[in-house]
Design an enzyme around this catalytic site. Sequence first.
Site, PDB file in Angstrom:
ATOM      1  N   GLU A 267     -36.751 -34.658  30.722  1.00  0.00           N
ATOM      2  CA  GLU A 267     -37.438 -34.090  29.665  1.00  0.00           C
ATOM      3  C   GLU A 267     -36.468 -32.908  29.010  1.00  0.00           C
ATOM      4  O   GLU A 267     -35.517 -32.533  29.596  1.00  0.00           O
ATOM      5  CB  GLU A 267     -38.791 -33.124  30.330  1.00  0.00           C
ATOM      6  CG  GLU A 267     -39.760 -34.087  30.694  1.00  0.00           C
ATOM      7  CD  GLU A 267     -40.780 -33.323  31.585  1.00  0.00           C
ATOM      8  OE1 GLU A 267     -40.979 -32.198  31.292  1.00  0.00           O
ATOM      9  OE2 GLU A 267     -41.406 -33.922  32.485  1.00  0.00           O
ATOM     10  N   LYS A 269     -35.697 -29.317  28.079  1.00  0.00           N
ATOM     11  CA  LYS A 269     -35.524 -28.016  28.824  1.00  0.00           C
ATOM     12  C   LYS A 269     -35.892 -27.028  27.674  1.00  0.00           C
ATOM     13  O   LYS A 269     -34.708 -26.765  27.104  1.00  0.00           O
ATOM     14  CB  LYS A 269     -34.594 -27.545  29.872  1.00  0.00           C
ATOM     15  CG  LYS A 269     -34.880 -26.517  30.514  1.00  0.00           C
ATOM     16  CD  LYS A 269     -33.658 -25.934  31.596  1.00  0.00           C
ATOM     17  CE  LYS A 269     -34.260 -24.900  32.650  1.00  0.00           C
ATOM     18  NZ  LYS A 269     -34.633 -23.665  31.851  1.00  0.00           N
ATOM     19  N   ARG A 274     -42.855 -19.663  30.874  1.00  0.00           N
ATOM     20  CA  ARG A 274     -43.725 -20.445  31.840  1.00  0.00           C
ATOM     21  C   ARG A 274     -44.921 -20.071  31.617  1.00  0.00           C
ATOM     22  O   ARG A 274     -45.141 -18.851  31.603  1.00  0.00           O
ATOM     23  CB  ARG A 274     -43.181 -20.532  33.025  1.00  0.00           C
ATOM     24  CG  ARG A 274     -43.916 -21.461  33.993  1.00  0.00           C
ATOM     25  CD  ARG A 274     -42.881 -22.686  34.402  1.00  0.00           C
ATOM     26  NE  ARG A 274     -43.619 -23.495  35.216  1.00  0.00           N
ATOM     27  CZ  ARG A 274     -42.794 -23.859  36.371  1.00  0.00           C
ATOM     28  NH1 ARG A 274     -41.510 -23.588  36.651  1.00  0.00           N
ATOM     29  NH2 ARG A 274     -43.336 -24.938  37.172  1.00  0.00           N
ATOM     30  N   ARG A 289     -45.237 -16.972  34.937  1.00  0.00           N
ATOM     31  CA  ARG A 289     -44.575 -17.445  36.289  1.00  0.00           C
ATOM     32  C   ARG A 289     -44.757 -16.512  37.543  1.00  0.00           C
ATOM     33  O   ARG A 289     -44.846 -16.807  38.649  1.00  0.00           O
ATOM     34  CB  ARG A 289     -43.459 -17.977  36.100  1.00  0.00           C
ATOM     35  CG  ARG A 289     -42.136 -17.290  36.648  1.00  0.00           C
ATOM     36  CD  ARG A 289     -40.899 -17.486  36.158  1.00  0.00           C
ATOM     37  NE  ARG A 289     -39.855 -17.537  37.221  1.00  0.00           N
ATOM     38  CZ  ARG A 289     -38.891 -18.112  37.470  1.00  0.00           C
ATOM     39  NH1 ARG A 289     -38.833 -19.185  36.749  1.00  0.00           N
ATOM     40  NH2 ARG A 289     -38.027 -17.648  38.355  1.00  0.00           N
ATOM     41  N   GLU A 319     -44.622 -24.682  29.048  1.00  0.00           N
ATOM     42  CA  GLU A 319     -43.469 -23.765  28.564  1.00  0.00           C
ATOM     43  C   GLU A 319     -44.080 -23.285  27.122  1.00  0.00           C
ATOM     44  O   GLU A 319     -44.256 -24.149  26.229  1.00  0.00           O
ATOM     45  CB  GLU A 319     -42.112 -24.303  28.505  1.00  0.00           C
ATOM     46  CG  GLU A 319     -41.010 -23.329  28.191  1.00  0.00           C
ATOM     47  CD  GLU A 319     -40.524 -22.526  29.320  1.00  0.00           C
ATOM     48  OE1 GLU A 319     -41.244 -22.677  30.473  1.00  0.00           O
ATOM     49  OE2 GLU A 319     -39.366 -22.101  28.983  1.00  0.00           O
ATOM     50  N   ARG A 436     -38.237 -24.293  45.378  1.00  0.00           N
ATOM     51  CA  ARG A 436     -37.252 -24.999  44.694  1.00  0.00           C
ATOM     52  C   ARG A 436     -36.775 -26.198  45.507  1.00  0.00           C
ATOM     53  O   ARG A 436     -35.541 -26.349  46.220  1.00  0.00           O
ATOM     54  CB  ARG A 436     -35.800 -24.093  44.580  1.00  0.00           C
ATOM     55  CG  ARG A 436     -35.683 -23.574  43.343  1.00  0.00           C
ATOM     56  CD  ARG A 436     -34.678 -22.427  43.316  1.00  0.00           C
ATOM     57  NE  ARG A 436     -34.986 -21.302  42.635  1.00  0.00           N
ATOM     58  CZ  ARG A 436     -34.959 -20.927  41.434  1.00  0.00           C
ATOM     59  NH1 ARG A 436     -34.640 -21.884  40.548  1.00  0.00           N
ATOM     60  NH2 ARG A 436     -35.331 -19.702  41.059  1.00  0.00           N
ATOM     61  N   LYS A 442     -32.424 -28.747  37.118  1.00  0.00           N
ATOM     62  CA  LYS A 442     -32.251 -28.341  35.720  1.00  0.00           C
ATOM     63  C   LYS A 442     -30.612 -28.625  35.075  1.00  0.00           C
ATOM     64  O   LYS A 442     -29.790 -28.352  36.040  1.00  0.00           O
ATOM     65  CB  LYS A 442     -32.549 -27.034  35.176  1.00  0.00           C
ATOM     66  CG  LYS A 442     -31.923 -26.030  36.110  1.00  0.00           C
ATOM     67  CD  LYS A 442     -32.691 -24.552  36.141  1.00  0.00           C
ATOM     68  CE  LYS A 442     -32.080 -23.567  37.017  1.00  0.00           C
ATOM     69  NZ  LYS A 442     -32.525 -22.306  36.965  1.00  0.00           N
TER      70      LYS A 442
END
Length: 581
Positions: A267, A269, A274, A289, A319, A436, A442
Amino acid sequence: MKYSSLVDIYEKIEATSKRLEKTYYISELLKKTVEKDIPTIMLLIRGRLFPDWNKSKIGVASKLVLKAINTSSGAGISTIETMWKEIGDLGLVAEKVISNKSQSTLFSQDLSVEKMFSNLRKLVTMEGSGSVDRKTQLIAELLSSAKPKEAKYIVRTVLEDLRVGIGDGTMRDAITWAFLPVKVDFDFEKISIEVDREEYNNSANIVQSAYDKSNDFSRVAIAAKKGVSELEKISLIPGNPIKVMLAQKVLSIDEGFERVGEPAMIEYKYDGFRMQIHKFSEQIKILTRRLEDITKQFPEVVAYVKNHVEGKSFIIDCEAVGFDSKTEKYLVFQHISQRIRRKYDIENLAKKLPVELNVFDVLFYNGENLLDTPLVKRRALLEKIVREEKFKIIVSKKIVTSNKSDALKFYEDSVSKGNEGVMLKSLNSPYKPGSRVGFMVKLKSSMDTLDLVIVGAEWGEGKRSGWLTSFTLACIDDNGNFLEIGKVGTGVKEKAEEGLSFGELTEMLKPHIKQEKGREVVIKPEIVLEIKFEEIQASPTYSSGYALRFPRVIQARDDRMPEECSTLEMVQKEFEGQKKQ
Ligand code: ATP
């Protein structure tokens, strides 16, 4: 429960740096605690008044606590100030002052955990004229009936700086040891445990999963006490924030595929911020976030979600990206960051700095928890329920591929449109709140920056007097300690119109000032800055062992919690990476 019983545990936990030992003390405390006290104990043990998803703060300044110590002990303000400068911890000062007083006074009665908790909660809601005096009075009242050690922890709790270092993992394990049907033998001599690993991991995972959905250890502990089946009943509740899933970093498309598998969902970025958005009972709630409620700041986003997303109740992950309404070009995050902070003239600012909502995930839909539903299915649902309209709300642009050149082309497309790079996501992965784990990674185009926390500053001189300048920065280590890595002043502006200004930053930092010595100010780690630099150098000057060459402030990262700043490991990795180049 008596507050002194809790204080005994604080003392034991503070005296050790060993996670297993801390876990043992908390689990033993939990076993002894009656059900009605569990919610309070689970919060107070970490010096909190609210579960993780509730961002209310006590927000009492050190000066007010100082006055309360003075009122309750009779010790002079200047004496207390001198001791504070020497010792550096107002909690220890309170302990000392109260123990001096105790020679002449008999303690009236035992302070209970309930009384402590309810008085602290009152502090949060006190507002308006006379509230400073009433707050001082309330804290003084607690301190008057406190024994010296109790005074230490009352003060630290009020200042939201308990200093006992208990992480989420410790809380999860303590609940597992205390209530789940798994045998854990703790060896005090060796500080080790003997368990059946597989059985243990299964139990800990059940507790973790309940926490992921509720973000509330009190709720989890009560359910665990009742039994595993109660734990398994805990589900997401729209309206109650949950932690967002984070991404690991990769340096190439190949590495990305390696991490998330092939084919992967790739996707754009987007370079915005967020938003976790909840819909429940016809209400919309927007969270950052760090789970702060910013619904009021984004009335247009509320309308987009109401009008363009079908469903009675849901939680979506998005986002928000700023764009220039004249040129229709997307803008980098810095331009719109002021929208998060601004509390007035919101409608005008929304017109001046509009955002487009890019939706990329759905975690709950019409009564159903989707955390364990594979990403491809969540994405398919998303495409069904969002009615897209450019510059209002769209579903993130994606491809699904295992072809490297297609992936590279998509990456280049994304960057040429002004995005930061791409996200690669594992097709069958669940959504793991707060971690994570590597289900999404990313790949960025731009040079890296560090997100560092301000832990100190200096009052300026001359035309900068009244402002804090020269900010001491820190990263975080595995144990949650903030380690200094340098000082920065460059990049902060004199005038507010030019960007993040000294005046603005000073106002943001003032409530978090812990201590002042001449021009030097010690600041509670709260405010995160994004920092650019030329190079990282090894340095004995700072506690991290590193220093930054030519650091420069890019922006305040209002959407980041201090615990989410760059880790020492990231700094080390960056340092090693430089050497290779
Ligand atoms: P960074 O500073 O690189 O934005 P971060 O540390 O703030 O990263 P990460 O979780 O590491 O956050 O990177 C992922 C972030 O990228 C998400 O938090 C989200 O805000 C943003 N993002 C932009 N587009 C997407 C997307 N399509 N899917 C997921 N996250 C996206």
